[in-house]
Design a protein around this motif. Structure first.
Motif, PDB file in Angstrom:
ATOM      1  N   TRP A   1     -33.533  41.906  47.735  1.00  0.00           N
ATOM      2  CA  TRP A   1     -32.186  41.338  47.852  1.00  0.00           C
ATOM      3  C   TRP A   1     -31.139  42.399  48.106  1.00  0.00           C
ATOM      4  CZ3 TRP A   1     -33.052  37.013  49.479  1.00  0.00           C
ATOM      5  CH2 TRP A   1     -33.929  36.104  48.888  1.00  0.00           C
ATOM      6  N   SER A   2     -31.363  43.603  47.655  1.00  0.00           N
ATOM      7  CA  SER A   2     -30.435  44.691  47.967  1.00  0.00           C
ATOM      8  C   SER A   2     -30.456  45.012  49.459  1.00  0.00           C
ATOM      9  CB  SER A   2     -30.789  45.937  47.157  1.00  0.00           C
ATOM     10  OG  SER A   2     -30.620  45.704  45.772  1.00  0.00           O
ATOM     11  N   VAL A   3     -31.659  45.005  50.044  1.00  0.00           N
ATOM     12  CA  VAL A   3     -31.777  45.274  51.482  1.00  0.00           C
ATOM     13  C   VAL A   3     -31.108  44.161  52.285  1.00  0.00           C
ATOM     14  CG1 VAL A   3     -33.406  45.472  53.403  1.00  0.00           C
ATOM     15  CG2 VAL A   3     -33.827  46.712  51.273  1.00  0.00           C
ATOM     16  N   VAL A   4     -31.361  42.909  51.904  1.00  0.00           N
ATOM     17  CA  VAL A   4     -30.734  41.797  52.624  1.00  0.00           C
ATOM     18  C   VAL A   4     -29.216  41.868  52.495  1.00  0.00           C
ATOM     19  CG1 VAL A   4     -30.503  39.293  52.767  1.00  0.00           C
ATOM     20  CG2 VAL A   4     -32.750  40.306  52.385  1.00  0.00           C
ATOM     21  N   ALA A   5     -28.722  42.172  51.296  1.00  0.00           N
ATOM     22  CA  ALA A   5     -27.273  42.277  51.094  1.00  0.00           C
ATOM     23  C   ALA A   5     -26.681  43.418  51.905  1.00  0.00           C
ATOM     24  CB  ALA A   5     -26.966  42.463  49.603  1.00  0.00           C
ATOM     25  N   LEU A   6     -27.392  44.532  51.986  1.00  0.00           N
ATOM     26  CA  LEU A   6     -26.898  45.655  52.784  1.00  0.00           C
ATOM     27  C   LEU A   6     -26.695  45.221  54.239  1.00  0.00           C
ATOM     28  CD1 LEU A   6     -26.359  48.806  52.782  1.00  0.00           C
ATOM     29  CD2 LEU A   6     -28.655  48.979  53.748  1.00  0.00           C
ATOM     30  N   ILE A   7     -27.636  44.479  54.774  1.00  0.00           N
ATOM     31  CA  ILE A   7     -27.515  43.980  56.145  1.00  0.00           C
ATOM     32  C   ILE A   7     -26.378  42.967  56.238  1.00  0.00           C
ATOM     33  CG2 ILE A   7     -28.709  42.711  57.977  1.00  0.00           C
ATOM     34  CD1 ILE A   7     -31.361  43.847  56.746  1.00  0.00           C
ATOM     35  N   ARG A   8     -26.332  42.053  55.274  1.00  0.00           N
ATOM     36  CA  ARG A   8     -25.322  40.992  55.285  1.00  0.00           C
ATOM     37  C   ARG A   8     -23.908  41.542  55.349  1.00  0.00           C
ATOM     38  NH1 ARG A   8     -21.350  38.747  55.302  1.00  0.00           N
ATOM     39  NH2 ARG A   8     -20.652  36.814  54.282  1.00  0.00           N
TER      40      ARG A   8
END
Length: 417
Positions: free
Chosen positions: A308-315
């Motif tokens: 979820w940290s990776v997805v949030a970074l992209i988001r």
């Protein structure tokens, strides 16, 4: 940025066609996939399919058996806390009268057991996986093996938007048998798989990761205010960048640094390096360090390996450059300006051509030409998101239509008139 509004109808449950049904026995479902090591896209498959089954078909968490090459707790990476080996899942299935199985996706068709072994993080994991080997295929398993030899039980197998190319001659035997005997087959790259009679019934469906924002919007927002994501968001904007470790990239680290400096000079965006996967042969912090040491502009190396940290970074990025298909998909579902380093004939181009809007930036074949990459970033950042929102909704609807088709197969097998 406008948040796309997803249609209410796309989230409705569909009843099972046919006569009035009465309960018989609801079998458990094995979710087989590469969620036994950190690759954020592979962890997303399990989360998405699990949530759909629990919220739309009312399975409990205990009804779902997450299986991979070995027994492992993936909670530190945001994955499931109880992954069991396919051997253990098979044994439980045989003892309990048979479980259904879903092949969760990814490049599973061409992933032999040895290939899957190479992607595990360390010697201890590989040794453990060898002790549990029951197949020459890593993440596909013939459904016939889930029941005892003389059993008459009918179990259902679903290939959930699997990637790769089917071959009757070159695939590992168990990979081939699993696909050929599946009750429902959906290919992520259908255009590669239309000439084989064994799978003539296959459908074209997008990667299940297209549902990530729809199903987990609040979770992503929560992680956007935590840890290193929160730190990089304090600035005036950032370019999220990921690229796979190869000898060529090591040898051309200085050229990559020059490209990133050029993008900064045009955009004033800090470069944030991140890993889509930390498994061998994926992304490398050491390579990122080598590149960053040759840059003259601001950078940050994001070391968090949590889905979820990776997805949030992209988001929350201002733009994204990547070699990973699932980084591209996350940038798409969050309507981020996106440039992907890829060939015009591979899985990235297939996804872009099938599911993204016509104005989306296509594959950029080389990372070495500063003017080409910079121009692609500039073009992507200038594209209005309206067509992307429409493409997002289309991809979601097509996937959910497929979900209703294959999930109904479990209902029909488990319930009687």
């Amino acid at each position: 940025m406008r948040t796309p509004v997803f249609s209410f109808l796309s989230m409705q449950s569909h009843s099972v066609a046919g006569a009035q049904l009465s309960p018989h026995r609801r079998r458990k479902i094995i979710l087989l996939g590469p969620h036994d090591r950190f690759n954020f896209g592979d962890l997303l498959f399990e989360k998405i399919v699990s949530k759909l089954l629990m919220t739309r078909k009312h399975y409990s968490d205990g009804d779902l058996i997450r299986a991979g090459l070995l027994n492992v707790n993936m909670s530190q990476f945001g994955g499931h806390e109880s992954i069991i080996s396919i051997k253990r899942a098979r044994d439980l299935s045989r003892q309990d009268g048979g479980y259904h199985i879903i092949y969760l996706g990814g490049e599973s068709m061409r992933c032999s057991f040895d290939h899957g072994l190479d992607m595990l993080p360390d010697i201890a994991s590989r040794t453990d996986a060898k002790l549990h080997q029951v197949s020459n295929c890593a993440y596909l398993f013939p459904k016939e093996e889930l029941v005892s030899a003389n059993a008459t039980t009918r179990v259902v197998a679903v290939a959930n938007s699997v990637g790769g190319k089917y071959s009757a001659t070159t695939l590992p035997r168990d990979c081939r048998l699993a696909v050929e005997s599946a009750d429902h087959v959906a290919f992520r790259d259908l255009a590669w798989n239309t000439t084989h009679p064994h799978i003539a019934h296959a459908q074209s469906r997008p990667d299940s990761a297209v549902l990530t924002s729809l199903l987990f919007h609040d979770t992503i927002a929560q992680y956007g205010n935590m840890g290193q994501v929160r730190h990089v968001r304090k600035g005036t904007g950032y370019l999220a960048i990921q690229f796979k470790e190869t000898d060529l990239y090591w040898n051309r680290a200085g050229m990559i640094a020059n490209v990133l400096d050029g993008i900064y000079n045009m955009t004033n965006l800090t470069t944030v390096f991140f890993q889509a996967g930390s498994v061998p042969h994926h992304d490398s912090l050491a390579l990122y360090q080598k590149v960053s040491h040759q840059m003259t502009t601001p950078f940050f190396i994001f070391t968090t390996t949590h889905v979820w940290s990776v997805v949030a970074l992209i988001r929350y990025s201002s733009a994204v450059i990547s070699t990973s298909l699932h980084v591209r998909i996350m940038a798409f579902v969050h309507a981020r300006p996106r440039v992907t380093i890829c060939t015009p004939f591979g899985k990235h181009a297939s996804f872009i051509g099938l599911w993204e809007s016509k104005d989306a930036t296509k594959c950029v074949e080389s990372f070495w030409n500063a003017s080409v990459v910079t121009s692609a970033v500039e073009k992507s950042m200038a594209i209005l998101p309206n067509a992307t929102y429409t493409a997002q909704q289309h991809a979601i609807d097509v996937y959910l239509d497929g979900f209703e088709v294959w999930s109904s197969l479990f209902d029909k097998a488990d319930w009687v008139s």
